[in-house]
Write a protein that holds these residues in place. Structure first.
Motif, mmCIF file in Angstrom:
data_model
loop_
_atom_site.group_PDB
_atom_site.id
_atom_site.type_symbol
_atom_site.label_atom_id
_atom_site.label_comp_id
_atom_site.label_asym_id
_atom_site.label_seq_id
_atom_site.Cartn_x
_atom_site.Cartn_y
_atom_site.Cartn_z
ATOM 1 N N LEU A 24 21.984 -31.620 35.046
ATOM 2 C CA LEU A 24 22.680 -31.265 35.279
ATOM 3 C C LEU A 24 22.306 -28.994 34.181
ATOM 4 C CD1 LEU A 24 23.347 -28.651 37.717
ATOM 5 C CD2 LEU A 24 25.434 -29.222 36.750
ATOM 6 N N PRO A 25 22.600 -29.662 32.795
ATOM 7 C CA PRO A 25 22.650 -28.791 31.672
ATOM 8 C C PRO A 25 21.156 -28.274 31.421
ATOM 9 C CG PRO A 25 24.482 -29.786 30.892
ATOM 10 C CD PRO A 25 23.942 -30.598 32.264
ATOM 11 N N ARG A 26 20.358 -29.381 31.453
ATOM 12 C CA ARG A 26 18.874 -29.429 31.213
ATOM 13 C C ARG A 26 18.259 -28.719 32.460
ATOM 14 N NH1 ARG A 26 15.644 -28.867 27.584
ATOM 15 N NH2 ARG A 26 16.911 -30.690 26.372
ATOM 16 N N LEU A 27 18.707 -28.655 33.403
ATOM 17 C CA LEU A 27 18.068 -27.655 34.900
ATOM 18 C C LEU A 27 19.116 -26.551 34.501
ATOM 19 C CD1 LEU A 27 18.913 -29.826 38.417
ATOM 20 C CD2 LEU A 27 16.157 -29.313 36.764
ATOM 21 N N PHE A 28 19.966 -26.334 33.601
ATOM 22 C CA PHE A 28 20.390 -24.974 33.661
ATOM 23 C C PHE A 28 19.564 -24.343 32.575
ATOM 24 C CE2 PHE A 28 25.275 -25.917 34.123
ATOM 25 C CZ PHE A 28 25.455 -25.905 35.187
ATOM 26 N N VAL A 29 18.930 -25.169 31.546
ATOM 27 C CA VAL A 29 17.914 -24.735 30.667
ATOM 28 C C VAL A 29 16.640 -24.160 31.334
ATOM 29 C CG1 VAL A 29 16.705 -25.386 28.767
ATOM 30 C CG2 VAL A 29 18.163 -25.977 28.551
ATOM 31 N N TYR A 30 16.351 -24.597 32.708
ATOM 32 C CA TYR A 30 15.229 -24.697 33.247
ATOM 33 C C TYR A 30 15.934 -22.993 34.007
ATOM 34 C CZ TYR A 30 13.160 -28.678 31.145
ATOM 35 O OH TYR A 30 12.750 -29.815 31.099
ATOM 36 N N HIS A 31 16.353 -23.112 34.271
ATOM 37 C CA HIS A 31 16.879 -21.704 35.312
ATOM 38 C C HIS A 31 16.865 -21.019 34.808
ATOM 39 C CE1 HIS A 31 19.673 -20.979 38.877
ATOM 40 N NE2 HIS A 31 18.860 -19.747 38.662
ATOM 41 N N ARG A 40 14.271 -19.968 40.747
ATOM 42 C CA ARG A 40 15.490 -19.669 40.661
ATOM 43 C C ARG A 40 16.669 -20.097 42.041
ATOM 44 N NH1 ARG A 40 13.885 -14.785 37.605
ATOM 45 N NH2 ARG A 40 14.237 -13.802 39.423
ATOM 46 N N GLU A 41 15.648 -20.221 42.910
ATOM 47 C CA GLU A 41 16.644 -20.523 44.487
ATOM 48 C C GLU A 41 16.288 -21.815 44.393
ATOM 49 O OE1 GLU A 41 18.454 -19.005 46.411
ATOM 50 O OE2 GLU A 41 18.049 -16.990 45.425
ATOM 51 N N ARG A 42 15.095 -22.113 44.217
ATOM 52 C CA ARG A 42 15.190 -24.015 43.776
ATOM 53 C C ARG A 42 15.852 -24.451 42.889
ATOM 54 N NH1 ARG A 42 9.867 -24.656 41.528
ATOM 55 N NH2 ARG A 42 9.219 -22.805 43.148
ATOM 56 N N PHE A 43 16.163 -23.950 41.708
ATOM 57 C CA PHE A 43 17.340 -24.330 40.549
ATOM 58 C C PHE A 43 18.406 -24.406 41.697
ATOM 59 C CE2 PHE A 43 13.578 -23.788 37.415
ATOM 60 C CZ PHE A 43 13.568 -24.974 36.942
ATOM 61 N N LYS A 44 18.850 -23.439 41.971
ATOM 62 C CA LYS A 44 20.409 -23.086 42.474
ATOM 63 C C LYS A 44 19.869 -24.300 43.540
ATOM 64 C CE LYS A 44 20.434 -18.652 43.123
ATOM 65 N NZ LYS A 44 20.429 -16.992 43.464
ATOM 66 N N VAL A 45 19.184 -25.475 44.220
ATOM 67 C CA VAL A 45 19.343 -26.177 45.127
ATOM 68 C C VAL A 45 19.124 -27.115 44.484
ATOM 69 C CG1 VAL A 45 18.032 -27.103 47.023
ATOM 70 C CG2 VAL A 45 18.640 -24.858 47.016
ATOM 71 N N LEU A 102 29.741 -22.834 35.670
ATOM 72 C CA LEU A 102 28.027 -22.144 35.373
ATOM 73 C C LEU A 102 27.472 -22.816 36.508
ATOM 74 C CD1 LEU A 102 28.018 -23.924 31.332
ATOM 75 C CD2 LEU A 102 28.600 -21.530 32.490
ATOM 76 N N LEU A 103 27.537 -23.646 37.111
ATOM 77 C CA LEU A 103 26.257 -24.050 38.252
ATOM 78 C C LEU A 103 26.648 -22.368 39.287
ATOM 79 C CD1 LEU A 103 26.214 -26.354 40.211
ATOM 80 C CD2 LEU A 103 27.184 -24.802 41.426
ATOM 81 N N LYS A 104 28.231 -22.450 39.571
ATOM 82 C CA LYS A 104 28.409 -20.865 40.542
ATOM 83 C C LYS A 104 28.119 -19.632 39.990
ATOM 84 C CE LYS A 104 32.734 -23.199 42.194
ATOM 85 N NZ LYS A 104 34.112 -23.616 42.254
ATOM 86 N N ARG A 105 27.739 -19.521 38.822
ATOM 87 C CA ARG A 105 27.587 -18.343 38.070
ATOM 88 C C ARG A 105 26.395 -17.581 38.060
ATOM 89 N NH1 ARG A 105 30.176 -17.460 32.506
ATOM 90 N NH2 ARG A 105 32.541 -16.887 33.427
ATOM 91 N N PHE A 106 25.448 -19.664 38.677
ATOM 92 C CA PHE A 106 24.014 -19.954 38.410
ATOM 93 C C PHE A 106 23.916 -19.028 39.783
ATOM 94 C CE2 PHE A 106 22.800 -21.937 34.645
ATOM 95 C CZ PHE A 106 22.127 -20.884 34.021
ATOM 96 N N ALA A 107 24.434 -20.075 41.010
ATOM 97 C CA ALA A 107 24.557 -19.858 41.998
ATOM 98 C C ALA A 107 24.737 -18.323 42.466
ATOM 99 C CB ALA A 107 24.764 -20.918 42.686
ATOM 100 N N ARG A 108 25.232 -17.217 41.854
ATOM 101 C CA ARG A 108 25.665 -16.144 42.452
ATOM 102 C C ARG A 108 24.897 -14.927 40.895
ATOM 103 N NH1 ARG A 108 31.246 -17.656 41.096
ATOM 104 N NH2 ARG A 108 30.709 -16.146 39.258
ATOM 105 N N ASP A 109 23.959 -15.398 40.816
ATOM 106 C CA ASP A 109 22.802 -14.594 40.132
ATOM 107 C C ASP A 109 23.934 -14.013 38.545
ATOM 108 O OD1 ASP A 109 20.423 -15.848 41.195
ATOM 109 O OD2 ASP A 109 20.751 -13.846 43.444
ATOM 110 N N GLU A 110 24.363 -14.503 38.178
ATOM 111 C CA GLU A 110 25.258 -14.159 37.017
ATOM 112 C C GLU A 110 25.079 -14.252 35.609
ATOM 113 O OE1 GLU A 110 29.819 -14.047 38.767
ATOM 114 O OE2 GLU A 110 29.008 -12.328 40.676
#
Length: 141
Positions: A24-31, A40-45, A102-110
């Motif tokens: 998951l944190p590796r996905l955050f790096v790419y996101h 960005r939408e693909r990473f959220k899913v 952090l996932l929720k922040r990414f989901a809200r584009d924050e």
């Protein structure tokens, strides 16, 4: 025999949980470096499915099987290595929930952090894994 089954199921759950904690944190790096909306939408899913579908159930299974083994072996509660391990597990649960935040922040584009932060954040579970495995196998105190 029950104990051995619980131990096997506990280890399987731990492996699955840590796979998610590493990925998951590796996905955050790419996101954090994604520049286009479809990416960005693909990473959220991907992040949501990993967190809810693998990490959450694996964490719960790890705790259930671990506590069940402890119930069968209450004498372990007098051993220092177990106290240290349980402390690290509580901190690891905190890390898990930090990932959820952090996932929720990414989901809200924050998201306000760069990829370098997430590269370092990605290394934290490695430290937990090393310490927990040494405590369980070596039982240094």
């Amino acid at each position: 025999m029950l104990y051995l089954w619980l131990k096997a199921l506990h280890l399987i759950a731990v492996v699955c949980w840590f796979a998610g904690l590493f990925y998951l944190p590796r996905l955050f790096v790419y996101h954090a470096t994604a520049e286009d909306e479809p990416s960005r939408e693909r990473f959220k899913v991907m992040e949501r499915k990993l967190y809810r579908g693998i990490m959450g159930p694996s964490m719960v299974a790890t705790l259930v099987f671990g506590l069940w083994m402890l119930y069968l072996n209450p004498s372990w509660l007098s051993q220092g290595w177990l106290h240290a391990k349980l402390t690290l597990v509580v901190l690891l649960i905190g890390y898990h929930h930090a990932c959820g935040s952090l996932l929720k922040r990414f989901a809200r584009d924050e998201n306000r952090r760069g990829h370098v932060f997430y590269r370092w954040f990605n290394e934290v579970p490695v430290l937990f894994l090393i310490a927990i495995v040494i405590l369980v196998v070596v039982k240094p105190f």
